[in-house]
Each structure stands twice: as C-alpha cells, then as structure tokens.
Design a protein around this motif. Sequence first.
Motif, mmCIF file in Angstrom:
data_model
loop_
_atom_site.group_PDB
_atom_site.id
_atom_site.type_symbol
_atom_site.label_atom_id
_atom_site.label_comp_id
_atom_site.label_asym_id
_atom_site.label_seq_id
_atom_site.Cartn_x
_atom_site.Cartn_y
_atom_site.Cartn_z
ATOM 1 N N LEU A 20 7.658 7.896 14.062
ATOM 2 C CA LEU A 20 6.919 6.641 14.177
ATOM 3 C C LEU A 20 5.845 6.847 15.232
ATOM 4 O O LEU A 20 6.149 7.131 16.394
ATOM 5 N N LEU A 21 4.598 6.704 14.813
ATOM 6 C CA LEU A 21 3.445 7.020 15.657
ATOM 7 C C LEU A 21 2.687 5.746 16.000
ATOM 8 O O LEU A 21 2.260 5.009 15.114
ATOM 9 N N ILE A 22 2.519 5.492 17.290
ATOM 10 C CA ILE A 22 1.658 4.405 17.761
ATOM 11 C C ILE A 22 0.248 4.953 17.959
ATOM 12 O O ILE A 22 0.062 6.006 18.561
ATOM 13 N N GLU A 23 -0.729 4.223 17.469
ATOM 14 C CA GLU A 23 -2.125 4.552 17.741
ATOM 15 C C GLU A 23 -2.965 3.289 17.632
ATOM 16 O O GLU A 23 -2.561 2.319 16.980
ATOM 17 N N HIS A 24 -4.124 3.288 18.272
ATOM 18 C CA HIS A 24 -5.080 2.198 18.060
ATOM 19 C C HIS A 24 -6.282 2.699 17.273
ATOM 20 O O HIS A 24 -7.110 1.907 16.824
ATOM 21 N N ASP A 25 -6.366 4.027 17.090
ATOM 22 C CA ASP A 25 -7.473 4.645 16.362
ATOM 23 C C ASP A 25 -7.132 4.690 14.872
ATOM 24 O O ASP A 25 -6.320 5.505 14.429
ATOM 25 N N MET A 26 -7.747 3.804 14.096
ATOM 26 C CA MET A 26 -7.440 3.699 12.673
ATOM 27 C C MET A 26 -7.758 4.989 11.930
ATOM 28 O O MET A 26 -7.017 5.416 11.038
ATOM 29 N N LYS A 27 -8.865 5.635 12.290
ATOM 30 C CA LYS A 27 -9.256 6.859 11.588
ATOM 31 C C LYS A 27 -8.230 7.960 11.798
ATOM 32 O O LYS A 27 -7.953 8.753 10.893
ATOM 33 N N LEU A 28 -7.673 8.017 12.982
ATOM 34 C CA LEU A 28 -6.703 9.058 13.305
ATOM 35 C C LEU A 28 -5.446 8.919 12.455
ATOM 36 O O LEU A 28 -4.996 9.882 11.821
ATOM 37 N N VAL A 29 -4.879 7.722 12.403
ATOM 38 C CA VAL A 29 -3.620 7.549 11.673
ATOM 39 C C VAL A 29 -3.815 7.597 10.163
ATOM 40 O O VAL A 29 -2.901 7.955 9.420
ATOM 41 N N SER A 30 -5.025 7.265 9.698
ATOM 42 C CA SER A 30 -5.246 7.243 8.249
ATOM 43 C C SER A 30 -5.121 8.633 7.642
ATOM 44 O O SER A 30 -4.822 8.767 6.454
ATOM 45 N N GLY A 31 -5.322 9.672 8.450
ATOM 46 C CA GLY A 31 -5.234 11.026 7.943
ATOM 47 C C GLY A 31 -3.866 11.649 8.064
ATOM 48 O O GLY A 31 -3.679 12.794 7.626
ATOM 49 N N ILE A 32 -2.910 10.937 8.639
ATOM 50 C CA ILE A 32 -1.605 11.562 8.891
ATOM 51 C C ILE A 32 -0.425 10.702 8.439
ATOM 52 O O ILE A 32 0.609 11.244 8.040
ATOM 53 N N CYS A 33 -0.556 9.376 8.472
ATOM 54 C CA CYS A 33 0.592 8.498 8.192
ATOM 55 C C CYS A 33 0.619 8.061 6.731
ATOM 56 O O CYS A 33 -0.416 7.767 6.130
ATOM 57 N N GLU A 34 1.829 8.000 6.197
ATOM 58 C CA GLU A 34 2.023 7.602 4.799
ATOM 59 C C GLU A 34 2.068 6.084 4.641
ATOM 60 O O GLU A 34 1.626 5.545 3.629
ATOM 61 N N GLU A 35 2.648 5.424 5.637
ATOM 62 C CA GLU A 35 2.694 3.964 5.632
ATOM 63 C C GLU A 35 2.316 3.453 7.019
ATOM 64 O O GLU A 35 2.491 4.160 8.022
ATOM 65 N N LEU A 36 1.832 2.212 7.051
ATOM 66 C CA LEU A 36 1.368 1.621 8.304
ATOM 67 C C LEU A 36 1.856 0.189 8.447
ATOM 68 O O LEU A 36 1.995 -0.537 7.460
ATOM 69 N N THR A 37 2.088 -0.187 9.695
ATOM 70 C CA THR A 37 2.207 -1.596 10.066
ATOM 71 C C THR A 37 1.090 -1.888 11.047
ATOM 72 O O THR A 37 0.895 -1.127 12.007
ATOM 73 N N VAL A 38 0.358 -2.939 10.808
ATOM 74 C CA VAL A 38 -0.747 -3.325 11.688
ATOM 75 C C VAL A 38 -0.337 -4.548 12.489
ATOM 76 O O VAL A 38 0.060 -5.572 11.929
#
Length: 252
Positions: free
Chosen positions: A206-224
């Motif tokens: 489970l990865l916390i980030e505020h950079d949308m571009k960063l997580v879009s390339g690595i995470c399969e699902e997201l909670t905003v």
Amino acid sequence: MSLLEVKNLTISFGGLRAVDDFQMEIKKGQLYGLIGPNGAGKTTVFNLLTGVYKPDEGIVKLEGRDITGLKTIDINKAGIARTFQNIRLFKELTVLDNVKVGLHNHYHYSTVEGILRLPKYHKVEREMDERALELLKVFELDGEADYLASNLPYGKQRKLEIARALATEPKLLLLDEPAAGMNPNETGELMDTIRFVRDKFDMTILLIEHDMKLVSGICEELTVLNFGRILTQGKTSTVLNDPQVITAYLGE
C-alpha cells in the motif's frame, strides 16, 4: 478473502474529523495506491492501520483477523510493516544492524544467553547476520553493511528503511511517500525497486503518494482521499478520469 479490509474508519482531533468513514479492501499481491493532495489525511490512515492512533469508529482486519486498536508492536507482529515520509533509521547503528533490528520478531535468545554470550547467542547472531546480508543484497547495500546508516546517501537510506521493514516478514508493506525528497532519476529507480520487491517477495504493498503521475504508473488500484473523505476508488485508469479527482488536483 481480502488481505486487508477496512470499514468505516473514523478519527477526530479537537472536534475536527481528520478521517471520516474510510473504507478499503486490498487483495493479496496487489500494489495499491492511496493518493490525495497534501493534508488529505493519508498519513493519518497509515497511523490508524499501524496502531499509532486508535480509531473512534471502524474496523481493521488483516486476513480476517480484527486488529483494530492493537498496539503498534502487535500489529507489526500480525504482519503489517511500514516506512515513514520522514526517514526513521537508527542512524547511530550500522546498515547491517538496522536490518537486524527488524529481524528480532523472528530470531530469539534469552537475556542470560545474550549477557553470557552462550552458544545460542552466537548461533542466532550468525543467522541474523546472514539473513540481513541477504536482504541488503536485494537493495545492493551489502557493500555498505558496515557503514553507519547516517553516512548513506538519501536514496540509499530510503532503500535501507524498506529493507528493515521487510526483515519483519510482513504480509502487508505500507510505504509513506517513499519518493519524498528524491530527484526524478532516484524516483524512477525507487519505483523499479518497489515493483521488484512486490514480485520477489510476493508482497502486498500500500503506497501513499500525492503525486498522481507517479502512482498512475505503478499502482493497479487507487483510493483518492481529500479532507479526510474518500472521493473515489477503483481501477487506476478509471479513477484518474474521475472529474472529482481532476478537480481536487487542479485546486491543490
């Protein structure tokens, strides 16, 4: 069965709801992202999941076991490990000894055996050294095993913190903005490392980030998350096209 199941998690500070009715479900092996603007409540969620805070309401289950409100050490023993946005290493210890700290959940000798340096002490310490070096090799840190942790470059300190967390043999690894303070090259390398860790250790992350571009390339699902409440959650491609998410980030 989900690996992690969170229902109706809520906490207030001074009458202000920092996290309100938070829900999440993560399956084994997923690389899941929790994103949101700065101050959205992401780290507060991590603190609730790891026992730093006790929720006012809600339930946290790991592999079906209710771990809500347990002490941090007991949650770690149950199978959740984490890193921190501001790196927390034992900087006066060596790189090797930092990883060995994480191994103490699984390697034991008595106080007497340690004080008197009895055979079991030497056996356990040798086994811990070997296991710690194995983990350091994964992150290409074995050549710096005898360095003080404080003498490592920033990017390698990040990797060491992840190695120490993995030493506890978690079922779920929580990474709190691991790319904070990194340049683009370091960030790219770290993202490759996270993918590698997931695959090599069959790890759920489970990865916390505020950079949308960063997580879009690595995470399969997201909670905003925004202002402590969930805006949307689901498959990454769907979430990133949600008008609420776009508005939250354009307004940041």
